[in-house]
Design a protein around this motif. Structure first.
Motif, PDB file in Angstrom:
ATOM      1  N   HIS A   1     -25.741  16.361  20.889  1.00  0.00           N
ATOM      2  CA  HIS A   1     -26.505  17.546  20.444  1.00  0.00           C
ATOM      3  C   HIS A   1     -27.923  17.129  20.029  1.00  0.00           C
ATOM      4  O   HIS A   1     -28.902  17.782  20.395  1.00  0.00           O
ATOM      5  CB  HIS A   1     -25.781  18.228  19.280  1.00  0.00           C
ATOM      6  CG  HIS A   1     -26.670  19.073  18.416  1.00  0.00           C
ATOM      7  ND1 HIS A   1     -27.025  20.365  18.760  1.00  0.00           N
ATOM      8  CD2 HIS A   1     -27.325  18.794  17.244  1.00  0.00           C
ATOM      9  CE1 HIS A   1     -27.849  20.843  17.835  1.00  0.00           C
ATOM     10  NE2 HIS A   1     -28.040  19.916  16.899  1.00  0.00           N
ATOM     11  N   PHE A   2     -28.007  16.030  19.275  1.00  0.00           N
ATOM     12  CA  PHE A   2     -29.342  15.593  18.823  1.00  0.00           C
ATOM     13  C   PHE A   2     -30.204  15.116  19.991  1.00  0.00           C
ATOM     14  O   PHE A   2     -31.423  15.323  19.993  1.00  0.00           O
ATOM     15  CB  PHE A   2     -29.208  14.495  17.764  1.00  0.00           C
ATOM     16  CG  PHE A   2     -28.987  15.037  16.377  1.00  0.00           C
ATOM     17  CD1 PHE A   2     -29.965  15.816  15.764  1.00  0.00           C
ATOM     18  CD2 PHE A   2     -27.815  14.784  15.683  1.00  0.00           C
ATOM     19  CE1 PHE A   2     -29.756  16.335  14.479  1.00  0.00           C
ATOM     20  CE2 PHE A   2     -27.603  15.294  14.407  1.00  0.00           C
ATOM     21  CZ  PHE A   2     -28.579  16.070  13.808  1.00  0.00           C
TER      22      PHE A   2
ATOM     23  N   ARG B   1     -31.554  18.134  21.463  1.00  0.00           N
ATOM     24  CA  ARG B   1     -32.610  18.686  20.581  1.00  0.00           C
ATOM     25  C   ARG B   1     -33.916  17.932  20.772  1.00  0.00           C
ATOM     26  O   ARG B   1     -34.987  18.525  20.808  1.00  0.00           O
ATOM     27  CB  ARG B   1     -32.200  18.561  19.100  1.00  0.00           C
ATOM     28  CG  ARG B   1     -31.352  19.650  18.551  1.00  0.00           C
ATOM     29  CD  ARG B   1     -31.953  21.031  18.669  1.00  0.00           C
ATOM     30  NE  ARG B   1     -33.117  21.264  17.817  1.00  0.00           N
ATOM     31  CZ  ARG B   1     -34.128  22.090  18.122  1.00  0.00           C
ATOM     32  NH1 ARG B   1     -34.139  22.754  19.257  1.00  0.00           N
ATOM     33  NH2 ARG B   1     -35.139  22.256  17.283  1.00  0.00           N
ATOM     34  N   GLY B   2     -33.816  16.615  20.903  1.00  0.00           N
ATOM     35  CA  GLY B   2     -35.021  15.799  21.106  1.00  0.00           C
ATOM     36  C   GLY B   2     -35.753  16.227  22.364  1.00  0.00           C
ATOM     37  O   GLY B   2     -36.993  16.347  22.378  1.00  0.00           O
ATOM     38  N   LEU B   3     -34.993  16.490  23.437  1.00  0.00           N
ATOM     39  CA  LEU B   3     -35.604  16.934  24.695  1.00  0.00           C
ATOM     40  C   LEU B   3     -36.268  18.297  24.500  1.00  0.00           C
ATOM     41  O   LEU B   3     -37.395  18.527  24.927  1.00  0.00           O
ATOM     42  CB  LEU B   3     -34.538  17.010  25.798  1.00  0.00           C
ATOM     43  CG  LEU B   3     -33.894  15.667  26.190  1.00  0.00           C
ATOM     44  CD1 LEU B   3     -32.696  15.884  27.106  1.00  0.00           C
ATOM     45  CD2 LEU B   3     -34.922  14.752  26.854  1.00  0.00           C
ATOM     46  N   GLU B   4     -35.567  19.193  23.806  1.00  0.00           N
ATOM     47  CA  GLU B   4     -36.107  20.545  23.572  1.00  0.00           C
ATOM     48  C   GLU B   4     -37.350  20.500  22.685  1.00  0.00           C
ATOM     49  O   GLU B   4     -38.263  21.307  22.830  1.00  0.00           O
ATOM     50  CB  GLU B   4     -35.046  21.421  22.891  1.00  0.00           C
ATOM     51  CG  GLU B   4     -33.899  21.820  23.794  1.00  0.00           C
ATOM     52  CD  GLU B   4     -32.665  22.288  23.011  1.00  0.00           C
ATOM     53  OE1 GLU B   4     -31.616  22.444  23.653  1.00  0.00           O
ATOM     54  OE2 GLU B   4     -32.755  22.448  21.768  1.00  0.00           O
ATOM     55  N   GLU B   5     -37.382  19.530  21.770  1.00  0.00           N
ATOM     56  CA  GLU B   5     -38.519  19.449  20.827  1.00  0.00           C
ATOM     57  C   GLU B   5     -39.742  18.803  21.464  1.00  0.00           C
ATOM     58  O   GLU B   5     -40.795  18.734  20.844  1.00  0.00           O
ATOM     59  CB  GLU B   5     -38.090  18.642  19.586  1.00  0.00           C
ATOM     60  CG  GLU B   5     -37.149  19.386  18.654  1.00  0.00           C
ATOM     61  CD  GLU B   5     -36.736  18.548  17.449  1.00  0.00           C
ATOM     62  OE1 GLU B   5     -36.232  17.424  17.650  1.00  0.00           O
ATOM     63  OE2 GLU B   5     -36.927  19.002  16.311  1.00  0.00           O
ATOM     64  N   GLY B   6     -39.575  18.269  22.661  1.00  0.00           N
ATOM     65  CA  GLY B   6     -40.724  17.715  23.385  1.00  0.00           C
ATOM     66  C   GLY B   6     -40.920  16.220  23.247  1.00  0.00           C
ATOM     67  O   GLY B   6     -41.958  15.686  23.639  1.00  0.00           O
ATOM     68  N   ALA B   7     -39.925  15.509  22.723  1.00  0.00           N
ATOM     69  CA  ALA B   7     -40.026  14.049  22.686  1.00  0.00           C
ATOM     70  C   ALA B   7     -39.850  13.512  24.116  1.00  0.00           C
ATOM     71  O   ALA B   7     -39.231  14.170  24.952  1.00  0.00           O
ATOM     72  CB  ALA B   7     -38.944  13.484  21.769  1.00  0.00           C
TER      73      ALA B   7
END
Ligand code: NAD
Length: 473
Positions: A332-333, A336-342
């Motif tokens: 999940h994290f 999230r990292g991909l979605e947050e633009g990292a």
């Protein structure tokens, strides 16, 4: 499948009051491998009663006797080294080649460390007409997590017994085996009945019973901040001492003049050890912006050296995560990292192609992480490293301290002299300079939401001590 049917209470193996059981799953095969009893309130009462009955005699035992018993236990741990190691391979999925060094060597040394310090309890500190004497705090409940199950147990148990306390230990649901082996060891070496008591059960059921128990004087809890807060809430009405060892999101600050390759290697290997399930792992790598691309490329390369696979194979360097739940949290994290633009440098959400079973997550490196992202703030507890860029050293320190946690930290600079002033500005219970290694003399514990206790070192013994001032001597 191994079935453990009894608790160790009052120096004997006792049948549980209830009939419910819990299963432990081998995280590499996803098959049940061990089953243990699920304690009820009555079982906790029996264990606490035994510990309370044993307390006066154990507390009054000469320190030299406690020393000898702890040393005998350490010797027996050495004799049963293979079993203790294999318990970690089976229930945690820790690779057999590293499990001994990571999970057994330290606890044996830790047991000896506090055996040597039992004598400190008999020392009297004189300040003018005031004598300060040390007394054991009493009956202690020890609640532990699954990620370093033996290490965490000994970090509490050895100082507690050295101080003259009696204990009730509760291992995590996922990793009970090493506690049963320790009970057998204490039986073998002749620890008096009731000094060490062992129960297994569901934390959310029996944890509050232990925390709120009026006959328990202290609770030492290691685990998530969420559960640690609940323990303190349940403990409050009885005003018992609560020692909390909680989560972390520790930074590694790499400076401009540092040996970048050595520093990045240290950071990546630190995070990937134990499949990223280490509370004080340096999961945020802070690098000067001009070096960030190089650092990310190096980190990706180093992560690719990991050999993911069956923990029973000697060529495996990284095993699975402990449970299905942990795997889905970590994935999940990553999502999230991909979605947050990292920027994903290595790894990702998908599991490794070559492993059809087991809770595996690939070693994952993110760069271009900013400190407001969830992946930079939340404890992921898996093999995921975040690389963040900084401009000035002041900015690096600000980023490093901008977290609710404060368990550990590290600085890799040109040398120790350059690293030291940076270490002094980091808000964490520990700071490792350059390639410094774990030491039993270094008290371990957190600032802020990482907890309030200290384990290891002299401070680790003091957690289990009441200081009495005798005035007018
Ligand atoms: P967890 O909090 O879910 O469980 C830890 C232990 O607490 C288990 O034995 C569990 O049964 C018990 N528990 C659960 N709910 C409880 C409650 N309400 N009352 C009392 N006990 C309860 O944590 P986890 O997922 O097993 O372990 C991982 C966490 O532990 C991470 O956050 C990690 O950082 C932390 N940890 C901290 C240290 C440290 O020394 N600071 C060391 C290792 C792990």
């Amino acid at each position: 499948m191994q079935h453990l049917t009894h608790f160790y209470i009052n120096g004997s193996w006792q049948a549980p009051h209830g009939s419910e059981r819990m299963e432990v799953v081998d995280p590499a095969t996803e098959a049940p491998c061990v089953s243990v009893p699920r304690a009820t309130r009555e079982d906790i009462d029996s264990a606490v009663h035994a510990a309370r009955q044993a307390l006066p005699t154990w507390a009054a035992t000469p320190a030299s006797q406690r020393h000898d018993l702890l040393m005998a236990a350490a010797k027996e741990m050495q004799r049963r080294y293979g079993e203790l190691r294999d318990a970690h391979v089976l229930t945690m999925g820790c690779p057999v080649d590293t499990a001994g060094a990571l999970h057994v060597d330290g606890p044996i040394e830790g047991m000896q460390y506090y055996a040597e310090r039992a004598g400190r309890m008999e020392e009297v500190e004189q300040k003018g007409s005031v004598s300060l004497v040390r007394e054991p705090i009493g009956v202690c409940a020890l609640i532990n997590p699954w990620n370093y199950p033996l290490h965490q147990l000994i970090g509490k148990l050895a100082p507690a017994l050295a101080a003259g306390c009696t204990v009730v230990a509760k291992p995590a649901e996922q990793t009970p085996l090493q506690d049963f082996i320790m009970a057998e060891i204490f039986e073998e070496v002749g620890l008096p009945a009731g000094v060490f008591n062992l129960v297994t059960g569901v934390g959310s059921e029996i944890g509050p019973v232990m925390a709120g128990h009026s006959d328990i004087d202290m609770i030492s809890f290691t685990g998530s901040t969420r559960a640690g807060v609940q323990v303190a809430e349940h403990a409050a009405p009885t005003v018992k001492r609560v020692c909390q060892e909680l989560g972390g999101k520790s930074p590694l600050v790499i400076t401009e003049g540092a040996d970048l390759e050595a520093a990045v290697r240290l950071g990546v290997e630190n995070v990937m050890a134990n499949t990223g399930q280490t509370c004080d792992a340096f999961t945020r790598m802070l690098v000067p912006r001009a070096l960030q691309q190089d650092a990310a490329a190096l980190a990706g390369q180093i992560a690719r050296e990991q050999v993911l696979g069956d923990p029973k194979r000697t060529d495996t360097t990284m095993g699975p995560l402990v449970s299905e739940r942990q795997k889905s949290i970590v994935r999940h994290f990553i999502q999230r990292g991909l979605e947050e633009g990292a920027t994903l440098v290595e790894g990702g959400v998908d599991g490794p192609d070559h492993l059809s079973h087991g809770y595996y997550v690939r070693p994952t490196i993110f760069t271009d992480v900013t400190n407001d992202m969830e992946i930079a703030q939340e404890e992921i507890f898996g093999p995921v490293l975040c690389i963040l860029g900084y401009g000035s050293l002041d900015e690096a320190i600000e980023i490093a301290n901008d977290t609710v946690y404060g368990l550990s930290s590290a600085v890799y600079a040109r040398n120790v002299d350059e690293a030291l002033p940076i270490a002094r500005r980091l808000k964490a219970g520990q700071c490792y300079l350059q390639d410094a290694e774990f030491s039993f003399d270094a008290p371990f514990g957190g600032y802020k939401h990482s907890g309030n206790g200290r384990e290891w070192g002299e401070e680790g013994l003091l957690e289990y001590v009441e200081v009495k001032s005798i005035v007018g001597t």
